[in-house]
Design a protein around this motif. Sequence first.
Motif, PDB file in Angstrom:
ATOM      1  N   ARG A 104       0.873  -1.173   0.000  1.00 57.81           N
ATOM      2  CA  ARG A 104       0.000   0.000   0.000  1.00 57.81           C
ATOM      3  C   ARG A 104       0.907   1.219   0.000  1.00 57.81           C
ATOM      4  N   SER A 105       0.860   1.943  -1.121  1.00 58.24           N
ATOM      5  CA  SER A 105       1.779   3.054  -1.322  1.00 58.24           C
ATOM      6  C   SER A 105       1.064   4.178  -2.052  1.00 58.24           C
ATOM      7  N   GLU A 106       1.138   5.383  -1.521  1.00 55.47           N
ATOM      8  CA  GLU A 106       0.526   6.571  -2.109  1.00 55.47           C
ATOM      9  C   GLU A 106      -0.947   6.334  -2.473  1.00 55.47           C
ATOM     10  N   GLY A 107      -1.651   5.653  -1.586  1.00 59.20           N
ATOM     11  CA  GLY A 107      -3.085   5.447  -1.751  1.00 59.20           C
ATOM     12  C   GLY A 107      -3.474   4.321  -2.675  1.00 59.20           C
ATOM     13  N   LYS A 108      -2.498   3.587  -3.206  1.00 55.61           N
ATOM     14  CA  LYS A 108      -2.797   2.499  -4.131  1.00 55.61           C
ATOM     15  C   LYS A 108      -2.467   1.144  -3.516  1.00 55.61           C
ATOM     16  N   VAL A 109      -3.179   0.118  -3.995  1.00 54.01           N
ATOM     17  CA  VAL A 109      -2.913  -1.271  -3.616  1.00 54.01           C
ATOM     18  C   VAL A 109      -2.161  -1.926  -4.767  1.00 54.01           C
ATOM     19  N   ILE A 110      -0.989  -2.461  -4.469  1.00 51.01           N
ATOM     20  CA  ILE A 110      -0.098  -3.008  -5.479  1.00 51.01           C
ATOM     21  C   ILE A 110       0.246  -4.440  -5.104  1.00 51.01           C
ATOM     22  N   LEU A 111       0.059  -5.368  -6.040  1.00 48.61           N
ATOM     23  CA  LEU A 111       0.425  -6.762  -5.826  1.00 48.61           C
ATOM     24  C   LEU A 111       1.717  -7.062  -6.572  1.00 48.61           C
ATOM     25  N   VAL A 112       2.662  -7.690  -5.881  1.00 50.33           N
ATOM     26  CA  VAL A 112       3.905  -8.110  -6.514  1.00 50.33           C
ATOM     27  C   VAL A 112       3.846  -9.617  -6.722  1.00 50.33           C
ATOM     28  N   ASP A 113       3.625 -10.017  -7.980  1.00 47.64           N
ATOM     29  CA  ASP A 113       3.474 -11.402  -8.409  1.00 47.64           C
ATOM     30  C   ASP A 113       2.176 -12.015  -7.884  1.00 47.64           C
ATOM     31  N   THR A 114       1.635 -12.954  -8.669  1.00 46.46           N
ATOM     32  CA  THR A 114       0.304 -13.480  -8.350  1.00 46.46           C
ATOM     33  C   THR A 114       0.254 -15.001  -8.251  1.00 46.46           C
ATOM     34  N   GLY A 115       1.391 -15.648  -8.013  1.00 44.77           N
ATOM     35  CA  GLY A 115       1.371 -17.072  -7.742  1.00 44.77           C
ATOM     36  C   GLY A 115       0.989 -17.925  -8.941  1.00 44.77           C
ATOM     37  N   ALA A 116       0.565 -19.145  -8.646  1.00 46.03           N
ATOM     38  CA  ALA A 116       0.299 -20.141  -9.684  1.00 46.03           C
ATOM     39  C   ALA A 116      -1.149 -20.158 -10.144  1.00 46.03           C
ATOM     40  N   GLY A 117      -2.074 -19.714  -9.297  1.00 43.65           N
ATOM     41  CA  GLY A 117      -3.484 -19.677  -9.694  1.00 43.65           C
ATOM     42  C   GLY A 117      -4.196 -21.002  -9.489  1.00 43.65           C
ATOM     43  N   ASN A 118      -5.512 -20.930  -9.520  1.00 41.35           N
ATOM     44  CA  ASN A 118      -6.351 -22.118  -9.346  1.00 41.35           C
ATOM     45  C   ASN A 118      -6.818 -22.669 -10.686  1.00 41.35           C
TER      46      ASN A 118
END
Length: 316
Positions: free
Chosen positions: A82-96
Amino acid sequence: MSLTSTPATTSAAPPTVSTIELGDVRIDRVMEYSDTTPMTTDVFFPGSTPEEWRRHTELLAPHHWEPASDLTRAATQTWVLRSEGKVILVDTGAGNGKYRPLQPIWSYLNTDYLANLAAVGVRPEDVDIVVNTHLHDDHVGWNTRLEGRDWVPTFPNATYLMPRPDVEYWKPENLPNTVFGRGNQNVYEDSVDPVFEAGLVTVWEDSYTIDGNLRLAAAPGHTPGASIIHLESAGDRAVFAGDLLHGAIQVHEPHINSCFEEDEDGARASRARMFAHAADHNALVLPAHLPGHGAFELRRRGAGFELTAWAPFSTT
């Protein structure tokens, strides 16, 4: 930030938190998978020797290596920023629910990943930016989810940041004739093309400024487009290392590569540059696949480096 509560020389000290703050950036660790892999040390890290693993037993066992079976341990996880009001994901795994013919460990998973995101207060529609540090199957899986018979973006309001060299390299028509290249064969179809078709992708090259606290930088070797994220905020520093290292043994033995490198020499060179930056700037290192405490500080030791402290993230 100086981490002194969990020394690197012991594994007995309990973790204390699952969220930390560096300057004005909040970091949550969201786990998808953490377990023993089906790979022994000689398979996962083919350049390593049994003596090297025994030498670092105190560092590696039990979270990173099981000496009795010689099996390695690994995680797939997302760093939620959570930076400067934004939600940021770093990498998203393998998935279902995704078919991975040469990577059975990632085939047809059914994990609680979205519930784990919700546990840190993030709904899919809340996400502003998704960073794919590279386009391997275990870093882009939750880019999409299955809706009926179609793969659709999991994070419909997000901008997905992808490195141009990987966008080109992993296209099905360009797929490299390597074991891992062939194993990555379905990724575009179910995890990359759908977000391009939705108009959500921004392709970058060399470097990219996310905001005043975060900057993407190229770190090729593991893949041609492999990248890292530098965090600098209010005097605190960190580097999100992606797959520049797959195991804690590589901190003390940085010449060792995993079996998944596209460019062996390039991977070592990028790892060395990242370690030098982290040691010289007291930057916390947050890789993609370390189980246990998951992140660490290091310092120079002679011509190499040594891990000095684990971050206090939960080992769950």
